[in-house]
Design a protein around this motif. Sequence first.
Motif, short mmCIF file in Angstrom:
data_model
loop_
_atom_site.label_atom_id
_atom_site.label_comp_id
_atom_site.label_asym_id
_atom_site.label_seq_id
_atom_site.Cartn_x
_atom_site.Cartn_y
_atom_site.Cartn_z
N LYS A 32 0.81 -1.21 0.00
CA LYS A 32 0.00 0.00 0.00
C LYS A 32 0.85 1.27 0.00
CE LYS A 32 -4.19 -1.61 0.00
NZ LYS A 32 -5.18 -1.24 -1.04
N GLY A 33 2.16 1.12 -0.02
CA GLY A 33 3.03 2.28 -0.12
C GLY A 33 3.67 2.74 1.17
N TRP A 34 3.46 2.00 2.26
CA TRP A 34 4.11 2.35 3.53
C TRP A 34 5.58 1.95 3.49
CZ3 TRP A 34 1.75 4.73 7.73
CH2 TRP A 34 0.37 4.83 7.70
N ARG A 35 6.41 2.74 4.15
CA ARG A 35 7.80 2.36 4.40
C ARG A 35 7.85 1.75 5.79
NH1 ARG A 35 7.64 7.23 2.05
NH2 ARG A 35 7.71 8.31 4.06
N VAL A 36 8.24 0.50 5.89
CA VAL A 36 8.13 -0.24 7.14
C VAL A 36 9.51 -0.66 7.65
CG1 VAL A 36 7.04 -2.18 8.32
CG2 VAL A 36 5.92 -1.16 6.32
N VAL A 37 9.76 -0.38 8.92
CA VAL A 37 10.90 -0.95 9.62
C VAL A 37 10.34 -1.79 10.76
CG1 VAL A 37 12.48 0.93 9.04
CG2 VAL A 37 11.14 1.04 11.15
N GLU A 38 11.11 -2.72 11.25
CA GLU A 38 10.59 -3.60 12.29
C GLU A 38 11.58 -3.75 13.43
OE1 GLU A 38 10.38 -7.89 11.49
OE2 GLU A 38 11.12 -7.43 9.47
N SER A 39 11.02 -4.14 14.57
CA SER A 39 11.81 -4.51 15.74
C SER A 39 11.26 -5.85 16.23
CB SER A 39 11.70 -3.45 16.85
OG SER A 39 12.32 -2.25 16.46
N ASP A 40 11.96 -6.92 15.90
CA ASP A 40 11.61 -8.26 16.37
C ASP A 40 12.41 -8.48 17.66
OD1 ASP A 40 11.42 -11.01 16.85
OD2 ASP A 40 11.25 -11.47 14.72
N LEU A 41 11.76 -8.25 18.79
CA LEU A 41 12.49 -8.12 20.05
C LEU A 41 13.23 -9.38 20.45
CD1 LEU A 41 9.96 -5.97 22.14
CD2 LEU A 41 11.83 -5.23 20.63
N TYR A 42 12.64 -10.55 20.24
CA TYR A 42 13.34 -11.78 20.60
C TYR A 42 14.51 -12.03 19.65
CZ TYR A 42 10.05 -13.30 24.18
OH TYR A 42 9.31 -13.39 25.34
N ARG A 43 14.29 -11.80 18.37
CA ARG A 43 15.36 -12.01 17.41
C ARG A 43 16.51 -11.03 17.64
NH1 ARG A 43 13.32 -12.37 11.41
NH2 ARG A 43 13.12 -10.12 11.69
N MET A 44 16.18 -9.82 18.12
CA MET A 44 17.18 -8.82 18.44
C MET A 44 17.89 -9.11 19.77
SD MET A 44 14.77 -5.54 17.53
CE MET A 44 15.75 -4.38 18.48
N ARG A 45 17.32 -10.06 20.54
CA ARG A 45 17.79 -10.32 21.90
C ARG A 45 17.75 -9.03 22.72
NH1 ARG A 45 19.83 -15.37 22.47
NH2 ARG A 45 20.42 -16.49 20.56
N TRP A 46 16.62 -8.38 22.64
CA TRP A 46 16.43 -7.12 23.35
C TRP A 46 16.58 -7.31 24.85
CZ3 TRP A 46 16.23 -2.08 22.47
CH2 TRP A 46 15.73 -1.26 23.49
N ASP A 47 17.34 -6.45 25.48
CA ASP A 47 17.53 -6.49 26.93
C ASP A 47 16.40 -5.69 27.58
OD1 ASP A 47 18.29 -6.38 29.56
OD2 ASP A 47 20.23 -5.44 29.20
N PRO A 48 15.51 -6.34 28.34
CA PRO A 48 14.37 -5.63 28.91
C PRO A 48 14.67 -4.92 30.23
CG PRO A 48 14.18 -7.93 29.46
CD PRO A 48 15.43 -7.79 28.61
N LEU A 49 15.86 -5.07 30.76
CA LEU A 49 16.16 -4.55 32.09
C LEU A 49 16.48 -3.06 32.05
CD1 LEU A 49 18.30 -7.43 33.61
CD2 LEU A 49 15.84 -7.04 33.81
#
Length: 237
Positions: A32-49
């Motif tokens: 539809k024409g959106w420019r999309v970026v993503e944050s896959d938190l588990y795949r990024m091994r995001w630190d939640p602390l």
Amino acid sequence: MRGNALWVLAHPDQSSLSSHLRNVGIAALREKGWRVVESDLYRMRWDPLLVTDDGSADVRAEQRKLADADLVILQFPLWWYGVPAILKGWFDRVFESGFAYDVPDPETGRFLKYGRGGLIGKRALVVVTAGDRHASLGPRGISGHIDDVLWPILHGTLWYTGMQPLRPHLITEADDVDQQTVGSVERSLIDRLDHVAEEEPISYLPMEDEFYDHSIRLHDHISPGVEGNAAHQHCAV
């Protein structure tokens, strides 16, 4: 409106229904024409602390994604009536003071909140999967209405920081979705995303003197006879 979208996924299984719908949704937005970026938190091994004085590069990178986004998609499975801890930690670290909240009004010096925070004007859609049957998350369901279950996110996080939350996109009985039924789930999400730019957001009341007294309680003449979360919407006034 076709602009920048940020898709945040919090699910540990890359082969899950959630991950599949993320892929379907991002493809639909891009078509539809959106420019999309993503944050896959588990795949990024995001630190939640959360730590004090967090000036980490990963936080700044996520804040740049948020700052650029016109639309934010938050996708997660409903665990114990809330979000996975990794997503809560993303909020804790990224939505920090001076960026998403505790942003002063240049005219009054008062901190902007509830409709006027640091993320003002951005649309937000929550996409949530649940094992419950659909009726259980409805108005008379044993789990409570999904709008109330997600109140801490919709009102206390998104609206608080100035974002415009849309009604949650709920996929129930997620564990039972198979090859025969996944097509209808995909179409429902695609249809929702087709109109995400025009859809009316939840009509929460702004924190203004017209609606709230100095104790931040609704005036008696606002939403008369209505209590609880529903009282804080324009439709109840």
